[in-house]
Design an enzyme around this catalytic site. Structure first.
Site, mmCIF file in Angstrom:
data_model
loop_
_atom_site.group_PDB
_atom_site.id
_atom_site.type_symbol
_atom_site.label_atom_id
_atom_site.label_comp_id
_atom_site.label_asym_id
_atom_site.label_seq_id
_atom_site.Cartn_x
_atom_site.Cartn_y
_atom_site.Cartn_z
ATOM 1 N N PHE A 165 0.808 -1.217 0.000
ATOM 2 C CA PHE A 165 0.000 0.000 0.000
ATOM 3 C C PHE A 165 0.839 1.263 0.000
ATOM 4 O O PHE A 165 0.378 2.328 -0.397
ATOM 5 C CB PHE A 165 -0.949 0.008 1.218
ATOM 6 C CG PHE A 165 -0.286 0.449 2.508
ATOM 7 C CD1 PHE A 165 -0.142 1.794 2.809
ATOM 8 C CD2 PHE A 165 0.220 -0.486 3.416
ATOM 9 C CE1 PHE A 165 0.477 2.210 3.981
ATOM 10 C CE2 PHE A 165 0.847 -0.080 4.589
ATOM 11 C CZ PHE A 165 0.973 1.272 4.866
ATOM 12 N N LYS A 189 -1.112 -7.008 -9.266
ATOM 13 C CA LYS A 189 -2.101 -7.160 -8.184
ATOM 14 C C LYS A 189 -1.735 -6.104 -7.143
ATOM 15 O O LYS A 189 -0.864 -6.308 -6.319
ATOM 16 C CB LYS A 189 -2.025 -8.572 -7.581
ATOM 17 C CG LYS A 189 -3.313 -9.077 -6.940
ATOM 18 C CD LYS A 189 -3.858 -8.189 -5.831
ATOM 19 C CE LYS A 189 -3.095 -8.280 -4.543
ATOM 20 N NZ LYS A 189 -3.548 -7.281 -3.539
ATOM 21 N N GLU A 192 -4.946 -3.730 -1.888
ATOM 22 C CA GLU A 192 -6.394 -3.498 -1.821
ATOM 23 C C GLU A 192 -6.724 -2.240 -1.011
ATOM 24 O O GLU A 192 -7.865 -1.810 -0.969
ATOM 25 C CB GLU A 192 -7.109 -4.727 -1.233
ATOM 26 C CG GLU A 192 -6.665 -5.149 0.163
ATOM 27 C CD GLU A 192 -5.437 -6.065 0.166
ATOM 28 O OE1 GLU A 192 -4.499 -5.817 -0.628
ATOM 29 O OE2 GLU A 192 -5.408 -7.017 0.983
ATOM 30 N N ARG A 193 -5.681 -1.659 -0.359
ATOM 31 C CA ARG A 193 -5.976 -0.491 0.464
ATOM 32 C C ARG A 193 -5.990 0.815 -0.342
ATOM 33 O O ARG A 193 -6.654 1.764 0.029
ATOM 34 C CB ARG A 193 -4.987 -0.414 1.627
ATOM 35 C CG ARG A 193 -5.370 -1.431 2.705
ATOM 36 C CD ARG A 193 -4.442 -1.397 3.867
ATOM 37 N NE ARG A 193 -3.399 -2.399 3.728
ATOM 38 C CZ ARG A 193 -2.456 -2.614 4.626
ATOM 39 N NH1 ARG A 193 -2.418 -1.896 5.715
ATOM 40 N NH2 ARG A 193 -1.551 -3.552 4.430
ATOM 41 N N SER A 242 5.364 -7.003 3.267
ATOM 42 C CA SER A 242 5.927 -7.320 4.581
ATOM 43 C C SER A 242 6.712 -8.645 4.528
ATOM 44 O O SER A 242 6.484 -9.478 3.645
ATOM 45 C CB SER A 242 4.802 -7.420 5.606
ATOM 46 O OG SER A 242 3.885 -8.412 5.201
ATOM 47 N N CYS A 297 9.352 1.859 3.364
ATOM 48 C CA CYS A 297 10.271 0.755 3.645
ATOM 49 C C CYS A 297 11.680 1.279 3.879
ATOM 50 O O CYS A 297 12.514 0.598 4.445
ATOM 51 C CB CYS A 297 10.285 -0.235 2.499
ATOM 52 S SG CYS A 297 10.781 0.550 0.969
ATOM 53 N N GLU A 398 9.268 -4.511 12.995
ATOM 54 C CA GLU A 398 8.893 -3.399 12.117
ATOM 55 C C GLU A 398 7.562 -2.822 12.600
ATOM 56 O O GLU A 398 6.584 -3.553 12.753
ATOM 57 C CB GLU A 398 8.753 -3.873 10.669
ATOM 58 C CG GLU A 398 8.435 -2.724 9.729
ATOM 59 C CD GLU A 398 8.284 -3.146 8.272
ATOM 60 O OE1 GLU A 398 7.700 -4.211 8.006
ATOM 61 O OE2 GLU A 398 8.740 -2.387 7.402
HETATM 62 P P1 NAD Z 1 1.527 -6.631 2.975
HETATM 63 O O1 NAD Z 1 2.575 -7.676 3.050
HETATM 64 O O2 NAD Z 1 0.416 -6.669 3.949
HETATM 65 O O3 NAD Z 1 0.819 -6.653 1.521
HETATM 66 C C1 NAD Z 1 1.583 -6.657 0.336
HETATM 67 C C2 NAD Z 1 0.784 -7.366 -0.743
HETATM 68 O O4 NAD Z 1 0.586 -8.722 -0.357
HETATM 69 C C3 NAD Z 1 -0.593 -6.766 -0.980
HETATM 70 O O5 NAD Z 1 -0.837 -6.712 -2.375
HETATM 71 C C4 NAD Z 1 -1.530 -7.741 -0.282
HETATM 72 O O6 NAD Z 1 -2.795 -7.845 -0.922
HETATM 73 C C5 NAD Z 1 -0.794 -9.052 -0.359
HETATM 74 N N1 NAD Z 1 -1.060 -9.935 0.787
HETATM 75 C C6 NAD Z 1 -1.357 -9.555 2.054
HETATM 76 N N2 NAD Z 1 -1.505 -10.642 2.841
HETATM 77 C C7 NAD Z 1 -1.291 -11.717 2.067
HETATM 78 C C8 NAD Z 1 -1.302 -13.138 2.303
HETATM 79 N N3 NAD Z 1 -1.567 -13.637 3.508
HETATM 80 N N4 NAD Z 1 -1.020 -13.953 1.277
HETATM 81 C C9 NAD Z 1 -0.752 -13.469 0.053
HETATM 82 N N5 NAD Z 1 -0.732 -12.134 -0.230
HETATM 83 C C10 NAD Z 1 -0.995 -11.273 0.762
HETATM 84 O O7 NAD Z 1 2.282 -5.218 3.013
HETATM 85 P P2 NAD Z 1 1.655 -3.781 3.139
HETATM 86 O O8 NAD Z 1 1.140 -3.585 4.527
HETATM 87 O O9 NAD Z 1 0.752 -3.500 2.001
HETATM 88 O O10 NAD Z 1 2.949 -2.880 2.922
HETATM 89 C C11 NAD Z 1 3.835 -2.552 3.963
HETATM 90 C C12 NAD Z 1 4.982 -3.516 4.029
HETATM 91 O O11 NAD Z 1 5.690 -3.517 2.782
HETATM 92 C C13 NAD Z 1 6.021 -3.132 5.067
HETATM 93 O O12 NAD Z 1 6.455 -4.285 5.710
HETATM 94 C C14 NAD Z 1 7.139 -2.502 4.248
HETATM 95 O O13 NAD Z 1 8.415 -2.550 4.847
HETATM 96 C C15 NAD Z 1 7.084 -3.345 3.027
HETATM 97 N N6 NAD Z 1 7.705 -2.691 1.893
HETATM 98 C C16 NAD Z 1 8.942 -3.131 1.518
HETATM 99 C C17 NAD Z 1 9.588 -2.523 0.471
HETATM 100 C C18 NAD Z 1 10.955 -2.979 0.051
HETATM 101 O O14 NAD Z 1 11.428 -2.509 -0.953
HETATM 102 N N7 NAD Z 1 11.602 -3.887 0.752
HETATM 103 C C19 NAD Z 1 8.979 -1.460 -0.215
HETATM 104 C C20 NAD Z 1 7.710 -1.054 0.195
HETATM 105 C C21 NAD Z 1 7.079 -1.678 1.259
#
Ligand code: NAD
Length: 513
Positions: A165, A189, A192-193, A242, A297, A398
């Site tokens: 998101f 994909k 969704e937020r 994450s 991130c 985190e």
């Molecule tokens: P998230 O992991 O909750 O979601 C990321 C994606 O995964 C979304 O599209 C979501 O729909 C999907 N998803 C969520 N739960 C899932 C599951 N159980 N199974 C399969 N898919 C699933 O992350 P977020 O809250 O949207 O974003 C924040 C996180 O992203 C933080 O941890 C941040 O550090 C990380 N991030 C990392 C980088 C990097 O470059 N390393 C960059 C941006 C964000």
């Protein structure tokens, strides 16, 4: 609201209002969703739109479109791809404010920050405009008598990008211009937020001349993600999110023999040495700790103060953080907006409660913030913990919000050892005036991206973005040459154009002569 300028959110049906659906085969696609989820305006707390959750049938439609488009796009000329990329770059540049407004409306980050995000995404499109140079491959003439060898870079197939998101435009743009310029089709994909930006990214790519089906968007949640990873037509998976989900995506895709790059969470440290410019370091800690409400991130979440700078540095951070204007990101006076959802805000706030229980000193408490005219927004003011230790969960986990922790240590070696105790290895920064210390640091520290007097060392598009440790699963980073490597397969051709000197079978291993 203050007397400062405030911009309105553009009302675009299917982007900021109504039901945000998919983009398949060059058009919006409502499909037959398995329900919807609310999309909030984080500054007001109101439900602004709904996002469709893809059904299995919707996923099949997207996959079939992607597969068919790949078969022709893989044969498109480099000239065609380059023209499309240049046109896309122009459209994105002209409309960056519009895209930024959509991001602010659903993510909450301040408008100038959203414009910056779009700008960094455009830089990856610019990188992809040079696809002719990037796909050159290599050639050796006369490796053996009358024999030449060359390696070409070919596309992988339909690729998938699953994004978080916190950068609804920039992170998809880390992936899709490079994948598509390399001759792949791509299904995004999005989170969704805040899914609105993804629809504009797709519409505008079509307008730039991209053939139907080369770029599809499938809205949804974990079900869509797992369906895409498991789909036999999908050949490569790029994920950003994450750490637990990154690990799951990497494991699941790898088990199926697919290419995967899965970028995970972070806990970025910023070490401040006694000789550092403390004013500069305090500015950097506040900008990188509270910018985008800490939902980056590459945010700095831990400041490591090397004795004796702790007291002076903490005072300087507090002074600056207290002066921040926290309000609706559409207000031009805003330094920091709300968090993305109430659920996420509550989770972050629970870490502030936890830090107090764990015995850290809460020198700045943003829990009681009140924002004029926006009583129901997802607010949390800047929080600062001092005297944090590595036994505390507010150090090890985190938090992903405006919560900065200060750990005090006695020496440079202690500071580096502390950074390396963290399982994450995304970004790390050192503030110093000592060139020798800086050189030693960048050489020895265990992290994928290092800043020297730069708190958020996000690599430019022609270098690659990615961390080490629990911040990246897979061995290729995003964009830059590693991105090209990820989205291509090398094929090596060995050719002889001469009458063989000897005829008849020869069962020996081919020798080079
Ligand atoms: P998230 O992991 O909750 O979601 C990321 C994606 O995964 C979304 O599209 C979501 O729909 C999907 N998803 C969520 N739960 C899932 C599951 N159980 N199974 C399969 N898919 C699933 O992350 P977020 O809250 O949207 O974003 C924040 C996180 O992203 C933080 O941890 C941040 O550090 C990380 N991030 C990392 C980088 C990097 O470059 N390393 C960059 C941006 C964000």
């Amino acid at each position: 609201m203050s007397a400062s300028q405030s911009s309105a959110t553009p009302a675009i049906d299917g982007v900021t209002t109504g039901v945000i659906g998919h983009w398949i085969n060059g058009a919006r696609f409502a499909g037959s969703p398995d329900g919807t989820l609310p999309v909030f305006d984080p500054a007001t707390g109101a439900v602004a739109a709904q996002v469709a959750l893809a059904s299995g049938a919707d996923l099949e439609t997207a996959a079939a479109s992607s597969r068919a488009a790949f078969e022709s796009w893989r044969h498109s000329s480099i000239a065609t791809r380059t023209k499309v990329m240049f046109a896309y770059r122009e459209i994105l540049s002209e409309r960056r404010e519009q895209l930024a407004a959509v991001i602010t409306a659903q993510h909450g980050k301040v408008l100038s920050d959203a414009v910056g995000e779009v700008g960094r995404g455009i830089e990856v499109v610019e990188f992809a405009c040079g696809v002719g140079e990037l796909l050159k491959g290599t050639h050796n003439e006369q490796v053996s008598t009358d024999v030449d060898v060359w390696t070409v870079l070919q596309p992988v197939g339909p690729c998938v990008g699953i994004t978080p998101f916190n950068f609804p435009a920039m992170v998809p743009l880390w992936m899709l211009p490079v994948a598509i310029a390399c001759g792949n089709s791509f299904i995004l994909k999005p989170s969704e937020r805040d899914p609105g930006a993804s629809v504009l990214l797709a519409e505008w790519f079509s307008e730039a001349g991209l053939p139907d089906g080369v770029f599809n968007v499938l809205q949804g949640d974990a079900t869509a993600v797992n369906g895409l990873i498991d789909h036999p037509d999908v050949k490569a998976v790029s994920f950003v999110g994450s750490t637990p989900i990154a690990r799951h995506v990497a494991t699941s895709a790898t088990e199926q023999g697919k290419r995967v790059q899965a970028l995970g969470g972070a806990k970025n440290h910023m070490i401040v040495l006694p000789d550092a410019d403390l004013e500069l370091a305090a500015d950097a800690a506040v900008s990188a700790g509270y910018g985008s409400a800490g939902e980056r991130c590459m945010a700095i979440s831990v400041v490591v103060a090397v004795d004796p700078v702790g007291d002076e540095l903490v005072d300087a951070i507090v002074e600056r953080a207290k002066a921040l204007v926290i309000t609706d990101g559409r207000d031009s006076a805003a330094d920091m907006g709300p968090l993305v959802t109430a659920t996420h805000r509550d989770r972050v706030r629970s870490y502030v409660d936890l830090g107090v229980e764990e015995g850290a000193t809460l020198v700045l408490d943003g829990r009681d913030i009140v924002v004029d005219g926006r009583p129901d927004g997802f607010w949390l003011g800047p929080c600062l913990f001092d005297h944090v230790t590595t036994e505390m969960r507010v150090w090890s986990e985190e938090i992903f919000g405006p919560v900065l922790a200060v750990v005090r240590v006695s020496t440079y070696d202690e500071a580096v050892a502390l950074v390396e105790q963290s399982p994450f290895g995304n970004g790390v920064a050192l503030f110093t005036r000592d060139g020798g210390a800086a050189r030693r640091f960048q050489q020895q520290v265990e992290a994928g991206m290092v800043g020297i007097n730069v708190p958020i060392p996000v690599p430019v598009s022609y270098h690659s973005f990615g961390g080490w440790g629990a911040s990246l699963f897979g061995d290729t980073k995003a964009h830059g040459t590693e991105g090209v490597h990820f989205y291509t397969r090398a094929k090596t051709v060995t050719a002889r154009w001469a009458d063989p000197a000897t005829r008849g079978p020869d069962l020996g291993f081919p020798r080079n002569t």
